[in-house]
Design a protein around this motif. Structure first.
Motif, PDB file in Angstrom:
ATOM      1  N   ALA A  38     -71.535   0.895  43.925  1.00 10.47           N
ATOM      2  CA  ALA A  38     -72.542  -0.062  43.158  1.00 10.47           C
ATOM      3  C   ALA A  38     -73.821   0.804  42.750  1.00 10.47           C
ATOM      4  O   ALA A  38     -74.195   0.643  41.803  1.00 10.47           O
ATOM      5  CB  ALA A  38     -71.864  -1.133  42.967  1.00 10.47           C
ATOM      6  N   ARG A  39     -73.877   0.866  43.536  1.00 13.98           N
ATOM      7  CA  ARG A  39     -75.588   1.270  44.081  1.00 13.98           C
ATOM      8  C   ARG A  39     -75.723   2.733  43.477  1.00 13.98           C
ATOM      9  O   ARG A  39     -76.973   3.260  42.953  1.00 13.98           O
ATOM     10  CB  ARG A  39     -76.178   0.512  45.287  1.00 13.98           C
ATOM     11  N   PHE A  40     -75.084   3.522  43.892  1.00  9.31           N
ATOM     12  CA  PHE A  40     -75.478   4.521  43.335  1.00  9.31           C
ATOM     13  C   PHE A  40     -75.032   4.989  42.225  1.00  9.31           C
ATOM     14  O   PHE A  40     -75.668   5.774  41.336  1.00  9.31           O
ATOM     15  CB  PHE A  40     -73.677   5.427  44.591  1.00  9.31           C
ATOM     16  N   ALA A  41     -74.316   4.136  41.533  1.00 11.05           N
ATOM     17  CA  ALA A  41     -73.296   4.268  40.432  1.00 11.05           C
ATOM     18  C   ALA A  41     -74.564   3.729  39.596  1.00 11.05           C
ATOM     19  O   ALA A  41     -75.050   4.730  38.255  1.00 11.05           O
ATOM     20  CB  ALA A  41     -72.122   3.605  39.710  1.00 11.05           C
ATOM     21  N   ALA A  42     -75.737   2.788  39.558  1.00 12.56           N
ATOM     22  CA  ALA A  42     -76.613   2.464  38.976  1.00 12.56           C
ATOM     23  C   ALA A  42     -77.792   2.884  38.824  1.00 12.56           C
ATOM     24  O   ALA A  42     -78.076   3.686  38.376  1.00 12.56           O
ATOM     25  CB  ALA A  42     -77.177   1.057  39.634  1.00 12.56           C
ATOM     26  N   ALA A  43     -77.877   3.898  40.755  1.00  6.94           N
ATOM     27  CA  ALA A  43     -78.469   4.707  40.994  1.00  6.94           C
ATOM     28  C   ALA A  43     -78.845   6.196  39.771  1.00  6.94           C
ATOM     29  O   ALA A  43     -79.857   6.426  38.962  1.00  6.94           O
ATOM     30  CB  ALA A  43     -79.360   4.629  42.035  1.00  6.94           C
ATOM     31  N   PHE A  44     -77.678   6.283  39.446  1.00  4.80           N
ATOM     32  CA  PHE A  44     -77.246   7.573  39.504  1.00  4.80           C
ATOM     33  C   PHE A  44     -76.775   8.084  38.051  1.00  4.80           C
ATOM     34  O   PHE A  44     -76.522   8.520  37.407  1.00  4.80           O
ATOM     35  CB  PHE A  44     -76.996   8.897  40.069  1.00  4.80           C
ATOM     36  N   ARG A  45     -77.219   6.436  37.125  1.00  5.01           N
ATOM     37  CA  ARG A  45     -76.096   6.760  35.982  1.00  5.01           C
ATOM     38  C   ARG A  45     -74.569   7.373  35.616  1.00  5.01           C
ATOM     39  O   ARG A  45     -74.491   7.900  34.962  1.00  5.01           O
ATOM     40  CB  ARG A  45     -77.288   6.952  35.141  1.00  5.01           C
ATOM     41  N   ILE A  46     -74.015   6.855  36.906  1.00  2.00           N
ATOM     42  CA  ILE A  46     -72.704   7.208  36.845  1.00  2.00           C
ATOM     43  C   ILE A  46     -71.788   5.492  36.595  1.00  2.00           C
ATOM     44  O   ILE A  46     -72.441   4.808  37.378  1.00  2.00           O
ATOM     45  CB  ILE A  46     -71.926   7.829  37.874  1.00  2.00           C
ATOM     46  N   ASN A  47     -70.971   6.081  35.489  1.00  2.00           N
ATOM     47  CA  ASN A  47     -69.985   4.553  35.435  1.00  2.00           C
ATOM     48  C   ASN A  47     -69.300   4.247  36.629  1.00  2.00           C
ATOM     49  O   ASN A  47     -68.912   5.264  36.958  1.00  2.00           O
ATOM     50  CB  ASN A  47     -69.195   4.891  34.116  1.00  2.00           C
ATOM     51  N   ILE A  48     -69.311   2.700  37.176  1.00  2.00           N
ATOM     52  CA  ILE A  48     -68.902   3.180  38.454  1.00  2.00           C
ATOM     53  C   ILE A  48     -67.389   2.765  38.001  1.00  2.00           C
ATOM     54  O   ILE A  48     -66.915   2.822  39.142  1.00  2.00           O
ATOM     55  CB  ILE A  48     -69.530   0.983  38.770  1.00  2.00           C
ATOM     56  N   GLY A  49     -66.522   2.218  36.970  1.00  2.50           N
ATOM     57  CA  GLY A  49     -65.270   2.841  37.013  1.00  2.50           C
ATOM     58  C   GLY A  49     -64.832   4.163  36.978  1.00  2.50           C
ATOM     59  O   GLY A  49     -63.476   4.347  38.173  1.00  2.50           O
ATOM     60  N   ARG A  50     -65.123   5.023  37.017  1.00  5.17           N
ATOM     61  CA  ARG A  50     -65.743   6.567  37.170  1.00  5.17           C
ATOM     62  C   ARG A  50     -66.308   7.044  38.267  1.00  5.17           C
ATOM     63  O   ARG A  50     -64.870   8.141  38.272  1.00  5.17           O
ATOM     64  CB  ARG A  50     -66.398   7.436  35.968  1.00  5.17           C
ATOM     65  N   LEU A  51     -66.408   6.305  38.489  1.00  7.33           N
ATOM     66  CA  LEU A  51     -66.995   6.890  40.291  1.00  7.33           C
ATOM     67  C   LEU A  51     -65.849   6.424  41.151  1.00  7.33           C
ATOM     68  O   LEU A  51     -65.475   6.939  42.562  1.00  7.33           O
ATOM     69  CB  LEU A  51     -68.246   6.232  40.780  1.00  7.33           C
ATOM     70  N   ARG A  52     -65.047   5.112  41.048  1.00 12.92           N
ATOM     71  CA  ARG A  52     -64.110   4.749  41.311  1.00 12.92           C
ATOM     72  C   ARG A  52     -62.350   5.366  41.417  1.00 12.92           C
ATOM     73  O   ARG A  52     -62.106   5.724  42.046  1.00 12.92           O
ATOM     74  CB  ARG A  52     -63.770   3.302  40.935  1.00 12.92           C
ATOM     75  N   ASP A  53     -62.677   6.238  40.346  1.00  7.09           N
ATOM     76  CA  ASP A  53     -61.382   7.083  40.194  1.00  7.09           C
ATOM     77  C   ASP A  53     -62.050   8.077  40.661  1.00  7.09           C
ATOM     78  O   ASP A  53     -60.787   9.123  41.125  1.00  7.09           O
ATOM     79  CB  ASP A  53     -61.573   7.087  38.899  1.00  7.09           C
ATOM     80  N   LEU A  54     -62.999   8.914  40.317  1.00  5.94           N
ATOM     81  CA  LEU A  54     -62.996   9.770  41.379  1.00  5.94           C
ATOM     82  C   LEU A  54     -63.300   9.653  42.929  1.00  5.94           C
ATOM     83  O   LEU A  54     -62.099  10.715  43.341  1.00  5.94           O
ATOM     84  CB  LEU A  54     -64.624  10.498  40.743  1.00  5.94           C
ATOM     85  N   GLU A  55     -63.539   8.522  43.309  1.00  5.17           N
ATOM     86  CA  GLU A  55     -63.705   8.830  44.976  1.00  5.17           C
ATOM     87  C   GLU A  55     -62.287   8.375  44.813  1.00  5.17           C
ATOM     88  O   GLU A  55     -61.796   8.296  46.257  1.00  5.17           O
ATOM     89  CB  GLU A  55     -64.687   7.654  45.453  1.00  5.17           C
ATOM     90  N   GLN A  56     -61.562   7.487  44.572  1.00  5.70           N
ATOM     91  CA  GLN A  56     -59.633   7.395  44.737  1.00  5.70           C
ATOM     92  C   GLN A  56     -58.726   8.689  44.786  1.00  5.70           C
ATOM     93  O   GLN A  56     -57.368   8.240  44.457  1.00  5.70           O
ATOM     94  CB  GLN A  56     -59.362   5.929  44.090  1.00  5.70           C
ATOM     95  N   GLY A  57     -59.520   9.440  43.784  1.00  9.96           N
ATOM     96  CA  GLY A  57     -58.752  10.478  43.341  1.00  9.96           C
ATOM     97  C   GLY A  57     -57.861   9.983  42.372  1.00  9.96           C
ATOM     98  O   GLY A  57     -57.043  11.885  42.144  1.00  9.96           O
ATOM     99  N   ARG A  58     -58.105   9.339  41.057  1.00  9.73           N
ATOM    100  CA  ARG A  58     -57.253   9.342  40.326  1.00  9.73           C
ATOM    101  C   ARG A  58     -57.804  10.574  39.279  1.00  9.73           C
ATOM    102  O   ARG A  58     -57.017  10.284  38.170  1.00  9.73           O
ATOM    103  CB  ARG A  58     -57.305   7.400  39.670  1.00  9.73           C
ATOM    104  N   THR A  59     -59.233  10.672  39.526  1.00  4.29           N
ATOM    105  CA  THR A  59     -59.420  11.226  38.271  1.00  4.29           C
ATOM    106  C   THR A  59     -60.291  13.253  39.266  1.00  4.29           C
ATOM    107  O   THR A  59     -59.994  12.701  40.213  1.00  4.29           O
ATOM    108  CB  THR A  59     -60.179  10.846  37.203  1.00  4.29           C
ATOM    109  N   GLN A  60     -60.561  14.157  38.023  1.00  4.95           N
ATOM    110  CA  GLN A  60     -61.055  14.654  38.553  1.00  4.95           C
ATOM    111  C   GLN A  60     -62.683  15.263  38.133  1.00  4.95           C
ATOM    112  O   GLN A  60     -62.831  15.126  36.989  1.00  4.95           O
ATOM    113  CB  GLN A  60     -60.638  16.012  38.156  1.00  4.95           C
ATOM    114  N   ALA A  61     -63.234  15.659  38.782  1.00  4.52           N
ATOM    115  CA  ALA A  61     -64.961  15.667  38.636  1.00  4.52           C
ATOM    116  C   ALA A  61     -65.016  16.948  38.004  1.00  4.52           C
ATOM    117  O   ALA A  61     -64.238  18.526  38.032  1.00  4.52           O
ATOM    118  CB  ALA A  61     -66.026  15.426  39.423  1.00  4.52           C
TER     119      ALA A  61
END
Length: 88
Positions: A38-61
């Motif tokens: 949550a803090r990383f997403a807010a600090a660097f303006r990345i959508n939290i849902g997108r960040l979670r999907d990326l970290e869990q391998g559901r989507t690719q950056a």
């Protein structure tokens, strides 16, 4: 040979392997900052849902996000300054 023939556990495809590598890169960049998702997403303006999907391998950056993460990893203070001064 037995592993390749196992229908219940097929080998990963290139796309799946790429997605897992992308997830590792995203997690590594966030871990280097010591911030929660949550803090990383807010600090660097990345959508939290997108960040979670990326970290869990559901989507690719995509290449732009991977480049941004590289800058965050190497110069997090510079990114924070740029975002604080109006760089949207």
């Amino acid at each position: 040979a037995a592993a390749l023939a196992d229908p219940d556990n097929p080998p990963l495809t290139e796309v799946e392997l790429d997605r897992l590598e992308s997830a590792r890169r995203v997690r590594r960049a966030r871990a280097a900052t010591g911030l929660s998702q949550a803090r990383f997403a807010a600090a660097f303006r990345i959508n939290i849902g997108r960040l979670r999907d990326l970290e869990q391998g559901r989507t690719q950056a995509d290449s732009a996000l991977l480049a941004y993460l590289t800058v965050i990893l190497t110069e997090p203070e510079a990114v924070a300054r740029a975002l604080a001064t109006g760089g949207a």
